[in-house]
Design an enzyme around this catalytic site. Structure first.
Site, PDB file in Angstrom:
ATOM      1  CG  HIS A  17      11.278   9.330  -0.600  1.00  0.00           C
ATOM      2  ND1 HIS A  17      12.269   8.538  -0.073  1.00  0.00           N
ATOM      3  CD2 HIS A  17      10.488   8.511  -1.317  1.00  0.00           C
ATOM      4  CE1 HIS A  17      12.092   7.287  -0.477  1.00  0.00           C
ATOM      5  NE2 HIS A  17      11.017   7.251  -1.235  1.00  0.00           N
ATOM      6  CG  HIS A 104       2.814   4.662  -9.369  1.00  0.00           C
ATOM      7  ND1 HIS A 104       2.565   5.828  -8.689  1.00  0.00           N
ATOM      8  CD2 HIS A 104       3.388   3.819  -8.470  1.00  0.00           C
ATOM      9  CE1 HIS A 104       2.977   5.704  -7.442  1.00  0.00           C
ATOM     10  NE2 HIS A 104       3.471   4.489  -7.272  1.00  0.00           N
ATOM     11  CG  ASP A 348       5.283  -3.291   0.648  1.00  0.00           C
ATOM     12  OD1 ASP A 348       5.653  -4.059   1.548  1.00  0.00           O
ATOM     13  OD2 ASP A 348       5.157  -2.058   0.807  1.00  0.00           O
TER      14      ASP A 348
END
Length: 388
Positions: A17, A104, A348
């Site tokens: 980002h 993650h 996704d």
């Protein structure tokens, strides 16, 4: 490190980002005709928002070539390429500041650097792969024009739904080889047009809709699912790859396992080939019409002794289910207290349909670098009086 390659070297930059992502490519031969359109094809195949099976993030991923070309021709100097991040929503991640997302990279990045990107995973995000795909498009163009190399990847499985690319070796004393002549013929002829004909990017109509339904089910359940990508590289020059530590399959494995969410790499017959006796697995030689030796079968996957033998190189890469899901997960906050995380943002439900150009790009980077290394060796040898 954020660089890959020896003579054809790629350095990527950018977070999920931030204002932009991109790369610098060093070692591209001069004289290659190159414009943004040559690169955009693959970036458009990678970009988000292509179907209801992918993240709805709306990025056009338009590439800008900043340096290294003039009048559409490469100069031999570093090529800089940039893609703007236009649809940034870092506020989507504000609720997750207190949680390391399960499976993650939030926690490991924080422990390694003492600081982490506050949104989208930073460099661990798949958005980093834009630079790889842009650089791979250049490598692929050179390889096609100079050697006729063709690289085609496709989705070979989603969850438990698989294309019939291998015969599972039964529990018998002498199983047959898992790679049939029909599979080798398919790998020789499959095209990107066939791959892109479905949203899931599986060229087998008998299973592609089942794969799409499985991804949709994961999406609707605010969950995710993994899968595999198979890639074939055709018309590869003989002699690529270095003995011992830089074997061609080792470089391919390095490249593929550097892609976010990858968990496995198999080349040729892979694990199933380990169940086959040598008499069934060995690739016997024969003389081709061009005078070169070829192999009647290709269980080796085009690489023997770490060096390309001129046959098609094919391998399969496994991608795990995406870690960021909307389903509630009991987990721990950064401060060690218990909590429940239901991740927000646009993600996704399955990465394999969009991973296709990424796998192709990394394959192109490996073959391009290996080709340039072998070219330098051959040129150096040709200058010796004994080689005349």
């Amino acid at each position: 490190m954020s660089s890959f390659g020896t003579l054809f070297r790629v350095s990527t930059y950018g977070e999920s980002h931030c204002k932009s992502v991109g790369c610098i490519v060093e070692g591209c031969p001069p004289g290659l005709q190159l414009t943004e359109a040559d690169v955009q094809v693959q970036l458009s195949r990678r970009r988000p928002g292509q179907s209801n099976l992918t993240t709805p993030r709306n990025e056009k991923d338009k590439v800008q070539i900043q340096s290294g070309t003039e009048f559409g021709v490469t100069l031999g100097t570093p090529i800089g390429m940039l893609v703007q991040n236009l649809d940034q929503r870092p506020h989507d991640y504000s609720d997750m500041d207190n949680f390391p997302r399960p499976s993650h990279a939030d926690y490991t990045y924080l422990e390694k650097y003492g600081v982490k990107a506050s949104s989208g995973g930073g460099r661990s995000s798949a958005r980093e792969t834009i630079g790889r795909v842009a650089a791979g498009a250049i490598a692929e163009k050179y390889l096609l024009e100079a050697y006729g190399v063709e690289i085609v990847a496709f989705v070979s499985s989603v969850g438990n739904i698989s294309m019939p690319l291998k015969h599972a070796c039964a529990d018998v004393e002498d199983p047959e080889s898992p790679i049939t002549a029909e599979v080798l013929e398919f790998l020789q002829n499959v095209t990107r047009e066939q791959v892109d004909a479905t949203t899931v990017r599986c060229p087998d109509p008998s299973v592609s809709q089942k794969m799409a339904d499985r991804i949709a089910r994961a999406r609707d359940n605010h969950d995710s699912i993994g899968g595999t990508v198979t890639c074939v590289i055709r018309n590869v020059p003989i002699g690529l790859g270095e003995p011992c530590f830089d074997k061609l399959e080792a470089k391919l494995a390095h490249a593929m396992l550097s892609i976010p969410a990858t968990k496995s790499f198999e080349i040729g017959s892979g694990v199933e080939g380990c169940k086959v006796p040598g008499s069934k697995h060995n690739d016997s030689f024969y003389r081709k019409p061009n005078g070169k030796l070829g192999t009647k079968t290709n269980n080796s996957g085009g690489v023997q002794g770490g060096i390309s033998n001129g046959e098609n190189i094919y391998f399969t890469v496994g991608f795990k289910s995406p870690a960021t899901i909307g389903k509630e997960q009991p987990t721990s906050r950064y401060d060690g207290t218990d909590g429940v995380l239901a991740a927000k943002g646009r993600h996704d439900p399955c990465v394999v349909p969009r991973a296709i150009p990424i796998v192709e790009a990394m394959a192109a980077l490996v073959i391009m670098d290996a080709t340039m290394i072998q070219q330098s060796r051959a040129t150096a040898r040709s200058l010796l009086p004994t080689a005349q």
